[in-house]
Write an enzyme that holds these catalytic residues in place. Structure first.
Site, PDB file in Angstrom:
ATOM      1  N   SER A 136    -102.416 -30.344 -52.539  1.00  0.00           N
ATOM      2  CA  SER A 136    -103.772 -30.067 -52.996  1.00  0.00           C
ATOM      3  C   SER A 136    -104.474 -31.377 -53.264  1.00  0.00           C
ATOM      4  O   SER A 136    -103.925 -32.455 -53.045  1.00  0.00           O
ATOM      5  CB  SER A 136    -103.741 -29.229 -54.270  1.00  0.00           C
ATOM      6  OG  SER A 136    -103.270 -30.038 -55.341  1.00  0.00           O
ATOM      7  N   LYS A 137    -105.707 -31.256 -53.754  1.00  0.00           N
ATOM      8  CA  LYS A 137    -106.500 -32.444 -54.062  1.00  0.00           C
ATOM      9  C   LYS A 137    -105.774 -33.394 -55.016  1.00  0.00           C
ATOM     10  O   LYS A 137    -105.973 -34.595 -54.975  1.00  0.00           O
ATOM     11  CB  LYS A 137    -107.802 -32.012 -54.736  1.00  0.00           C
ATOM     12  CG  LYS A 137    -108.926 -31.849 -53.749  1.00  0.00           C
ATOM     13  CD  LYS A 137    -110.235 -31.869 -54.486  1.00  0.00           C
ATOM     14  CE  LYS A 137    -111.329 -31.286 -53.600  1.00  0.00           C
ATOM     15  NZ  LYS A 137    -112.113 -30.263 -54.213  1.00  0.00           N
ATOM     16  N   ARG A 138    -104.968 -32.803 -55.878  1.00  0.00           N
ATOM     17  CA  ARG A 138    -104.245 -33.612 -56.856  1.00  0.00           C
ATOM     18  C   ARG A 138    -103.404 -34.695 -56.201  1.00  0.00           C
ATOM     19  O   ARG A 138    -103.101 -35.716 -56.795  1.00  0.00           O
ATOM     20  CB  ARG A 138    -103.306 -32.725 -57.675  1.00  0.00           C
ATOM     21  CG  ARG A 138    -103.886 -32.137 -58.923  1.00  0.00           C
ATOM     22  CD  ARG A 138    -102.812 -31.456 -59.751  1.00  0.00           C
ATOM     23  NE  ARG A 138    -101.938 -30.613 -58.939  1.00  0.00           N
ATOM     24  CZ  ARG A 138    -100.704 -30.914 -58.593  1.00  0.00           C
ATOM     25  NH1 ARG A 138    -100.146 -32.018 -59.037  1.00  0.00           N
ATOM     26  NH2 ARG A 138    -100.000 -30.090 -57.837  1.00  0.00           N
ATOM     27  N   HIS A 139    -102.949 -34.417 -54.976  1.00  0.00           N
ATOM     28  CA  HIS A 139    -102.094 -35.383 -54.301  1.00  0.00           C
ATOM     29  C   HIS A 139    -102.902 -36.505 -53.645  1.00  0.00           C
ATOM     30  O   HIS A 139    -102.389 -37.271 -52.845  1.00  0.00           O
ATOM     31  CB  HIS A 139    -101.250 -34.690 -53.234  1.00  0.00           C
ATOM     32  CG  HIS A 139    -100.237 -33.757 -53.833  1.00  0.00           C
ATOM     33  ND1 HIS A 139    -100.495 -32.419 -54.004  1.00  0.00           N
ATOM     34  CD2 HIS A 139     -99.007 -33.977 -54.323  1.00  0.00           C
ATOM     35  CE1 HIS A 139     -99.434 -31.853 -54.556  1.00  0.00           C
ATOM     36  NE2 HIS A 139     -98.523 -32.778 -54.774  1.00  0.00           N
ATOM     37  N   GLY A 140    -104.183 -36.563 -54.008  1.00  0.00           N
ATOM     38  CA  GLY A 140    -105.013 -37.605 -53.401  1.00  0.00           C
ATOM     39  C   GLY A 140    -105.799 -36.995 -52.269  1.00  0.00           C
ATOM     40  O   GLY A 140    -106.298 -35.894 -52.399  1.00  0.00           O
TER      41      GLY A 140
END
Ligand code: GLU
Length: 444
Positions: free
Chosen positions: A216-220
């Site tokens: 997801s976005k959390r992973h960059g």
């Protein structure tokens, strides 16, 4: 596991990618699109693009444009479409009306909002998904709720519009993410309720981030446009995404597009989640950079250099090609060219203090730099060959290894300890820049 046959006549298969334009194309979305694309090309079928824009609040034209652009950039050309669900509202209404007439669906008031339509889940039936990846999965209808098919704003829901369209577009295989598995029995109930043939399903496992949680976005960076901006090549990303959940069986990873198409089968899609690996993507990208035609590489790198404020045109065409050829060996992304070649474009050099301590400050280095400075000044012709003679002579006279000559020059010229061959680097920099920087280093 019981195996399900892919298609009796695979050459007639029709698949679709059906993104909702509520965001840019994510890596997960691109992988789903890719597997549909590969399936269609492998079996010589048809690849349809459908934009599921029935969420009025969250869908935007900019996201639609972004998705189409990313698909084009990755080289996943579609054969039919793009079809827009927002332009097909009459069709869904017709099907909803028919279900109401037959007593299979009913109106439901949503006070203050409007009237929606709900499909009654039939009682006591089994809904069987013959999943091409996971094998057969059976759902009992008693555990399923009724399905809203038209929202109170008059727009069809995803489950309903999707079934109507997949049927009208004669989609034979639905290849989509695992996250839709829970929708599939509802959709099968709808197909059966409307008397429509049920397509085959293949649910592809999630992509996990490097920490093993859902990507997801959390992973960059998570969208295709971001990877483009970061300097990844479309063919590298295409190759990389193809392996996120599929493998050709042998230990091969680097494959051009046509080979991936040739080798791709649903049978070889894994039923366990794939894990994202940045290092592997970088490695793959560097391979594609190394193997790109110089002129093509230059065409990609030049705008980035220009954007960084570098005056690329101070080099003639031949030297521009030399520049990308020199730096391609070490580059993992196109962005790396910007960083690595900066010293050639900046008026001044920024010295890495550690490099200066180690290779410029020592008295021996200063002597070498002094020799090179006077040597270069007296050179008739400033070329690879004359520089080579000069540096070899200095190394012999001073009884120093060649690298003890090259390293102080490298730091003086670039500010750092790594660069391609010293002669090539000096030649590109030109006599004026070389002498100016040698002088500057001598004063440190
Ligand atoms: N619009 C849905 C999505 O983006 C499509 C799912 C499907 O392929 O059926 O998730």
């Amino acid at each position: 596991m019981e195996k399900v046959k892919v298609h009796p006549e695979p050459e007639r298969c029709r698949v679709r990618f059906a993104p909702s334009p509520t965001g840019y194309l994510t890596l997960g979305g691109a992988r789903t699109a890719l597997y549909n694309y590969l399936f269609a090309r492998h079996y010589k079928g048809t690849f349809i693009l459908r934009i599921e824009d029935t969420d009025l609040v969250r869908s935007t034209q900019a996201f639609t444009d972004g998705i189409l652009e990313s698909m084009n950039w990755l080289g996943m050309e579609w054969d039919e479409g793009p079809f827009y669900q927002s332009k097909r509202l009459d069709i869904y209404k017709e099907y909803a009306d028919k279900l109401i007439k037959e007593g299979k669906a009913f109106y439901r008031e949503d006070p203050g909002k409007g009237t929606g339509v709900v499909f009654k889940m039939p009682e006591g039936i089994k809904l069987r998904v013959d999943d091409l990846i996971h094998g057969p999965i059976v759902f009992e209808s008693e555990y399923l709720t009724d399905v809203v098919i038209v929202k109170s704003d008059g727009y069809p829901t995803y489950n309903f519009a999707c079934v109507v369209d997949d049927s009208l577009m004669n989609v034979t295989h639905i290849i989509r993410g695992d996250d839709h598995i829970s929708n599939t029995p509802k959709q099968i109930a709808l197909y059966e309720g409307m008397g429509l043939p049920v397509p085959k399903f293949a649910h592809i496992p999630l992509i996990l981030g490097e920490d093993k949680s859902k990507l997801s976005k959390r992973h960059g960076h998570n969208s295709v446009v971001e990877y483009k901006k970061l300097g990844y090549l479309p063919d590298a990303l295409f190759n990389f995404l193809s392996l996120l959940g599929w493998s050709p069986g042998e230990n091969i990873e680097l494959m051009p597009k046509n080979e991936i198409i040739e080798r791709f089968t649903i049978e070889r899609v894994k039923h366990t989640p794939a894990q994202f690996n940045f290092k592997k993507l970088d490695w793959m990208n560097s391979h594609y950079i190394k193997n790109l035609e110089p002129a093509k590489l230059l065409a990609l790198v030049k705008p980035l250099l220009t954007e960084a404020g570098y005056n690329v045109n101070k080099f003639d065409d031949v030297h521009q090609l030399t520049l990308v050829n020199l730096y391609r060996e070490r580059a993992e992304t196109l962005r790396d060219f910007v960083e690595a070649t900066g010293f050639l474009f900046h008026d001044d050099v920024t010295y890495n203090p550690e490099a200066v301590e180690a290779y410029v400050k020592p008295a021996k280095s200063k002597e070498v730099l002094q020799d090179v400075f006077s040597g270069v000044n007296n050179l008739g012709e400033f070329s690879h060959a004359s520089l080579e003679t000069l540096l070899r002579n200095i190394s012999e006279n001073r009884k120093l290894k060649f690298k003890d000559i090259a390293q102080p020059i490298r730091v003086a010229l670039t500010g750092n300890t790594v660069s391609p061959g010293i002669f090539e680097t000096m030649e590109l920099a030109g006599k004026e820049m070389v002498t100016k920087r040698l002088q500057k280093a001598l004063q440190l």
